[in-house]
Design a protein around this motif. Structure first.
Motif, PDB file in Angstrom:
ATOM      1  N   ALA A   1       0.839  -1.211   0.000  1.00  0.00           N
ATOM      2  CA  ALA A   1       0.000   0.000   0.000  1.00  0.00           C
ATOM      3  C   ALA A   1       0.869   1.254   0.000  1.00  0.00           C
ATOM      4  O   ALA A   1       0.573   2.225  -0.693  1.00  0.00           O
ATOM      5  CB  ALA A   1      -0.946  -0.008   1.200  1.00  0.00           C
ATOM      6  N   GLU A   2       1.945   1.231   0.773  1.00  0.00           N
ATOM      7  CA  GLU A   2       2.848   2.386   0.811  1.00  0.00           C
ATOM      8  C   GLU A   2       3.572   2.553  -0.528  1.00  0.00           C
ATOM      9  O   GLU A   2       3.725   3.663  -1.027  1.00  0.00           O
ATOM     10  CB  GLU A   2       3.847   2.238   1.963  1.00  0.00           C
ATOM     11  CG  GLU A   2       4.802   3.379   2.107  1.00  0.00           C
ATOM     12  CD  GLU A   2       4.150   4.721   2.448  1.00  0.00           C
ATOM     13  OE1 GLU A   2       4.874   5.731   2.425  1.00  0.00           O
ATOM     14  OE2 GLU A   2       2.934   4.785   2.723  1.00  0.00           O
ATOM     15  N   VAL A   3       4.007   1.456  -1.114  1.00  0.00           N
ATOM     16  CA  VAL A   3       4.661   1.517  -2.430  1.00  0.00           C
ATOM     17  C   VAL A   3       3.692   2.075  -3.467  1.00  0.00           C
ATOM     18  O   VAL A   3       4.059   2.936  -4.270  1.00  0.00           O
ATOM     19  CB  VAL A   3       5.179   0.115  -2.847  1.00  0.00           C
ATOM     20  CG1 VAL A   3       5.591   0.089  -4.316  1.00  0.00           C
ATOM     21  CG2 VAL A   3       6.343  -0.309  -1.955  1.00  0.00           C
ATOM     22  N   ASP A   4       2.442   1.620  -3.434  1.00  0.00           N
ATOM     23  CA  ASP A   4       1.429   2.126  -4.364  1.00  0.00           C
ATOM     24  C   ASP A   4       1.216   3.625  -4.157  1.00  0.00           C
ATOM     25  O   ASP A   4       1.120   4.388  -5.116  1.00  0.00           O
ATOM     26  CB  ASP A   4       0.109   1.390  -4.170  1.00  0.00           C
ATOM     27  CG  ASP A   4       0.184  -0.078  -4.572  1.00  0.00           C
ATOM     28  OD1 ASP A   4       1.209  -0.489  -5.135  1.00  0.00           O
ATOM     29  OD2 ASP A   4      -0.791  -0.807  -4.299  1.00  0.00           O
ATOM     30  N   ARG A   5       1.121   4.039  -2.898  1.00  0.00           N
ATOM     31  CA  ARG A   5       0.905   5.453  -2.584  1.00  0.00           C
ATOM     32  C   ARG A   5       2.055   6.299  -3.120  1.00  0.00           C
ATOM     33  O   ARG A   5       1.841   7.350  -3.726  1.00  0.00           O
ATOM     34  CB  ARG A   5       0.772   5.656  -1.067  1.00  0.00           C
ATOM     35  CG  ARG A   5       0.415   7.106  -0.691  1.00  0.00           C
ATOM     36  CD  ARG A   5       0.652   7.373   0.780  1.00  0.00           C
ATOM     37  NE  ARG A   5       2.054   7.295   1.168  1.00  0.00           N
ATOM     38  CZ  ARG A   5       2.989   8.209   0.874  1.00  0.00           C
ATOM     39  NH1 ARG A   5       2.691   9.266   0.171  1.00  0.00           N
ATOM     40  NH2 ARG A   5       4.240   8.049   1.287  1.00  0.00           N
ATOM     41  N   ILE A   6       3.268   5.832  -2.930  1.00  0.00           N
ATOM     42  CA  ILE A   6       4.439   6.576  -3.400  1.00  0.00           C
ATOM     43  C   ILE A   6       4.414   6.691  -4.924  1.00  0.00           C
ATOM     44  O   ILE A   6       4.631   7.772  -5.473  1.00  0.00           O
ATOM     45  CB  ILE A   6       5.744   5.909  -2.908  1.00  0.00           C
ATOM     46  CG1 ILE A   6       5.871   6.086  -1.387  1.00  0.00           C
ATOM     47  CG2 ILE A   6       6.961   6.477  -3.642  1.00  0.00           C
ATOM     48  CD1 ILE A   6       6.945   5.217  -0.750  1.00  0.00           C
ATOM     49  N   HIS A   7       4.144   5.585  -5.610  1.00  0.00           N
ATOM     50  CA  HIS A   7       4.056   5.629  -7.075  1.00  0.00           C
ATOM     51  C   HIS A   7       2.982   6.614  -7.528  1.00  0.00           C
ATOM     52  O   HIS A   7       3.207   7.405  -8.442  1.00  0.00           O
ATOM     53  CB  HIS A   7       3.742   4.238  -7.643  1.00  0.00           C
ATOM     54  CG  HIS A   7       4.926   3.357  -7.791  1.00  0.00           C
ATOM     55  ND1 HIS A   7       5.492   2.688  -6.739  1.00  0.00           N
ATOM     56  CD2 HIS A   7       5.653   3.024  -8.879  1.00  0.00           C
ATOM     57  CE1 HIS A   7       6.514   1.978  -7.162  1.00  0.00           C
ATOM     58  NE2 HIS A   7       6.646   2.174  -8.467  1.00  0.00           N
TER      59      HIS A   7
END
Length: 159
Positions: free
Chosen positions: A96-102
């Motif tokens: 979820a954090e990786v998705d948010r950053i992208h």
């Protein structure tokens, strides 16, 4: 009195514009978020995380066993029953954090262009080779970090 009416209207207008702006930003963000999911799916990077966790755990185990070799069975038990499951269970939050950053960093246009490229023959070749490169990089990082850890433990033991 008229001043309060104007102030009230101005406040209402400001709130309405802010809410519309937030809704629009939210819609833009949601679009980017959906595109991020599509991009990550095309990249196939999510299934590679558990082997990375295993590599990290292997390095941790090596470092801990260097200090307490007599506790190998206990250490292995804790790693298997607690540490690895905790790390694996934390993957959804990490994703979820990786998705948010992208979604924060890339524009929708960037994401659409990347997705379009990855669907081409050249993009498919790139992905195939990139996955092989990543696997070899993981191996190289493992060897490199083990060597560093071994040298560090050796130097600490000599002092």
């Amino acid at each position: 009195m008229m001043r309060h009416v104007w102030a009230g209207l101005l406040l209402t207008l400001t709130v309405s514009i802010s809410q519309a702006s937030l809704a629009q930003q939210s819609a833009v963000y949601q679009e980017r978020f959906a595109l991020v999911h599509e991009l990550i799916e095309l990249q196939g990077s999510r299934p590679n995380m558990e082997p990375m966790i295993d590599q990290i755990l292997k390095q941790m185990r090596t470092a801990i066993l260097a200090k307490s070799p007599q506790r190998e069975a206990e250490i292995d038990s804790v790693f298997a029953s607690k540490i690895r499951p905790t790390m694996v269970n934390s993957l959804p939050a990490f994703y979820a954090e990786v998705d948010r950053i992208h979604a924060e960093v890339y524009t929708a246009e960037d994401l659409r262009a990347s997705i379009a490229f990855l669907r081409t023959d050249a993009g498919k070749i790139f992905l195939d080779r990139q996955q092989r490169v990543s696997a070899k990089m993981q191996e190289a990082v493992g060897v490199w970090s083990q060597d560093l850890m071994r040298n560090l433990l050796t130097s600490l033991g000599q002092q």
